[in-house]
Design a protein around this motif. Structure first.
Motif, PDB file in Angstrom:
ATOM      1  N   PRO A 201     -29.990  37.222 -39.137  1.00  0.00           N
ATOM      2  CA  PRO A 201     -30.886  36.391 -38.310  1.00  0.00           C
ATOM      3  C   PRO A 201     -31.485  37.206 -37.163  1.00  0.00           C
ATOM      4  O   PRO A 201     -30.775  37.906 -36.443  1.00  0.00           O
ATOM      5  N   THR A 202     -32.804  37.106 -37.023  1.00  0.00           N
ATOM      6  CA  THR A 202     -33.514  37.922 -36.033  1.00  0.00           C
ATOM      7  C   THR A 202     -34.680  37.141 -35.454  1.00  0.00           C
ATOM      8  O   THR A 202     -35.366  36.410 -36.177  1.00  0.00           O
ATOM      9  N   VAL A 203     -34.889  37.289 -34.155  1.00  0.00           N
ATOM     10  CA  VAL A 203     -36.073  36.736 -33.493  1.00  0.00           C
ATOM     11  C   VAL A 203     -36.923  37.896 -32.999  1.00  0.00           C
ATOM     12  O   VAL A 203     -36.427  38.797 -32.316  1.00  0.00           O
ATOM     13  N   VAL A 204     -38.208  37.902 -33.373  1.00  0.00           N
ATOM     14  CA  VAL A 204     -39.136  38.955 -32.977  1.00  0.00           C
ATOM     15  C   VAL A 204     -40.213  38.351 -32.074  1.00  0.00           C
ATOM     16  O   VAL A 204     -40.866  37.372 -32.459  1.00  0.00           O
ATOM     17  N   LEU A 205     -40.388  38.904 -30.893  1.00  0.00           N
ATOM     18  CA  LEU A 205     -41.471  38.479 -30.005  1.00  0.00           C
ATOM     19  C   LEU A 205     -42.643  39.429 -30.217  1.00  0.00           C
ATOM     20  O   LEU A 205     -42.536  40.630 -29.948  1.00  0.00           O
ATOM     21  N   ASP A 206     -43.742  38.894 -30.728  1.00  0.00           N
ATOM     22  CA  ASP A 206     -44.852  39.712 -31.234  1.00  0.00           C
ATOM     23  C   ASP A 206     -46.146  39.390 -30.485  1.00  0.00           C
ATOM     24  O   ASP A 206     -46.888  38.491 -30.886  1.00  0.00           O
TER      25      ASP A 206
END
Length: 615
Positions: A201-206
């Motif tokens: 599980p990963t959250v990427v702020l793009d």
């Protein structure tokens, strides 16, 4: 190949008359006294008959040259290759001069190059200067990806670099540093692809809207992978936002402070603390602020009462209720808040609403993490910075509460460990001043390992990233870096040698140094070719040429049935094709000249003058 010159327990010089050496190449030294020693080339040069022997640089002196002569090397006749080699492990005694040196087999250096099995780690690329090991490589490590070099796709040409992600439990957090065009974002894409393969599980702020993994980069199907069910792209204000009713007063202060770019005063914080009530909706809170502001604008209770009486006399029920509510709010809070601070809070709150921050919640993010997906949050940097404060805090404390409850033996709904990945991370945790998101990022950098929350922070300017955060990044991936201040920061925070630091401004795009506590030494790598590609991958000049070509082709298709046409008849031609092609005759004439230049039409002379004609 032999050891030459004066030696010690850490460094030796190695000479070859047949094969040139490569930087970071690993060599085996067969010392008769100490057995097998392993070393890495940290400097290399060559001498030949065209170079006078009295020219000595920092690396080679007369002792080495005399040693070469004594060992039988004809340095006046042949090209001699010399390498400065640092031993991987310090020897007990100075290395014996004249010791035979050879290239290793993979099994002899496997422990230096691999820290985990292929299917347990992230396969990021190839370790530089390991081409000689390809023939002895284990089958499971051979031909697993391709590399892009000089615009050409080539097969894996060395030992794969496999990052042991499980070791992040002991050595947490990754920093990715590199200037514009260095391959930093490309490298981050490769890392995220590998993370998705592992269902972490990963959250990427793009902030650049580029971390979409649905478009294939053109790699051979042998190396391809379908990421369609592995990630979600969510936009702030459309797919995700903040559920206002779930905000605590502290959350709301952080959000408004972030919207104010860190300039929120104590007086403004007091406005929120005083007027915010438990389970307020956006509209109930905003109305309370607006009524109080309007009351301050009117002036005092007497004036509000007069407006109330006028509304009653007119039978205006809507305004009666409005002024009654205003009077109630004004009486309760007029002495508790400053009018100017109230206006500042209200303006920022309304701006957050206009940006769509309060139109949704983060349930899609939470569900994505529970499903083991990579969730990409896209939005402008300003609003992303505001939203990140709430998002990171909420997710981190959910995971922390679960772990603490488990430690106490209490029942708690599972929330998975996860990774937070930021691009342009110096905007979220800047050096030298405080931001709301910086506080939670620092906490995760220092405490997140205990709870299974890890950071991947990418930035072009490591010198602008908070020093406390930088110090907690146990793995640093360094691409081409030019600015002296950034190079100095990297030197302070890594084990890069002076030679490696000098090479940083000249690294090819896609090449990087990996300085990691997990590996125990700095490893030079070239990132593998990404399986997917960004929508921003098209060259802007190609985009421009394509657009121009399409425009002139469309114009030609519209006018060709009206050809030939004389320059004096352009007004009638314009009437036939419409002003959407050209607003006036002068512009139409310029377009026709361009069509001639590009070969779509031609100009021919006749007894009646010049004509634009089809080719």
């Amino acid at each position: 190949m032999q050891v030459v010159g004066i030696t010690n327990q850490q460094e030796v010089y190695v000479v070859s008359k047949d094969v040139p050496f490569k930087i970071n190449q690993i060599l085996i030294i067969e010392d008769n006294l100490q057995g097998i020693l392993r070393g890495e080339v940290i400097e290399t040069t060559s001498y030949n008959k065209f170079i006078p022997l009295n020219i000595n640089g920092d690396m080679v002196d007369n002792n080495i040259l005399n040693s070469l002569k004594n060992l039988g090397y004809e340095i006046d006749e042949n090209t001699i290759y010399i390498a400065k080699v640092r031993l991987v492990h310090e020897a007990k005694y100075p290395v014996t001069t004249g010791s035979i040196v050879r290239f290793p087999k993979f099994d002899e250096v496997k422990d230096l190059l691999l820290k985990c099995k292929r299917d347990e780690g992230l396969v990021l690329g190839v370790i530089k200067s390991t081409e000689e090991l390809l023939d002895t490589l284990d089958e499971e490590l051979y031909d697993k990806f391709c590399i892009l070099e000089d615009g050409k796709i080539i097969k894996q040409n060395g030992v794969p670099f496999i990052f042991d992600i499980k070791s992040m439990n002991q050595y947490p957090h990754i920093g990715i540093f590199g200037g514009s065009g260095s391959g930093k974002s490309f490298g981050m894409r490769v890392i995220l692809e590998e993370i998705m393969k592992k269902n972490i599980p990963t959250v990427v702020l793009d902030p650049h809207y580029e971390m979409d993994f649905s478009k294939n980069s053109g790699v051979d199907s042998k190396y391809s992978f379908d990421f369609s069910g592995k990630f979600l792209c969510l936009q702030i204000g459309k797919d995700v936002g903040v559920k206002f009713e779930n905000l605590t007063t502290r959350d709301l202060i952080n959000l408004i402070s972030a919207a104010a770019a860190g300039t929120m005063t104590e007086s403004m914080a007091n406005v929120v603390e005083t007027l915010h009530e438990y389970k307020d909706t956006y509209f109930s809170f905003e109305r309370r602020l607006s009524l109080l502001k309007e009351g301050f604008d009117i002036g005092n209770e007497a004036k509000i009462n007069k407006l109330l009486e006028d509304a009653k006399n007119k039978g205006d029920d809507d305004n009666v209720r409005h002024y009654e509510d205003m009077l109630e709010v004004f009486r309760e809070y007029k002495r508790s808040v400053a009018p100017q601070s109230l206006s500042g809070v209200l303006w920022r709150l309304q701006r957050l609403f206009r940006d769509g921050l309060f139109t949704s919640d983060i349930s899609k993010v939470e569900n994505g993490l529970l499903s083991g997906k990579t969730v990409v949050i896209q939005g402008p940097m300003k609003i992303l910075n505001v939203f990140a404060t709430y998002l990171i805090s909420t997710l981190y404390y959910k995971r922390r509460e679960y772990r603490d409850a488990k430690q106490r033996g209490e029942a708690q709904e599972f929330f998975p460990p996860f990774i937070l990945a930021f691009d342009e991370s110096h905007n979220f945790a800047p050096k030298g001043y405080e931001t709301p998101s910086k506080a939670i990022i620092k906490e995760i950098a220092q405490e997140g390992r205990k709870y299974g929350v890890f950071l991947i922070l990418a930035t072009q300017r490591p010198a602008l990233l908070d020093e406390t955060v930088t110090a907690q990044l146990n793995t640093k991936i360094i691409f081409r870096t030019v600015r002296a201040s950034d190079i100095n920061t990297i030197k302070e925070e890594t084990d890069l040698t002076s030679e490696e630091a000098r090479r940083l401004p000249y690294l090819t795009s896609g090449d990087a140094f990996v300085s990691s506590a997990i590996m125990g030494r700095t490893i030079p790598i070239r990132f593998r070719m990404a399986i997917t590609t960004t929508i921003h991958g098209e060259n802007p000049f190609d985009e421009l040429y394509d657009a121009q070509h399409k425009f002139y082709e469309d114009v030609y298709n519209k006018i060709k049935k009206h050809l030939p046409v004389a320059p004096t008849d352009l007004a009638s031609l314009l009437a036939k094709i419409g002003t959407d092609v050209a607003p006036n005759v002068d512009v139409l004439k310029d377009i026709l000249e361009k069509l001639v230049e590009k070969g779509y039409i031609q100009v021919k002379s006749s007894p009646f003058g010049d004509f634009y004609m089809d080719v």
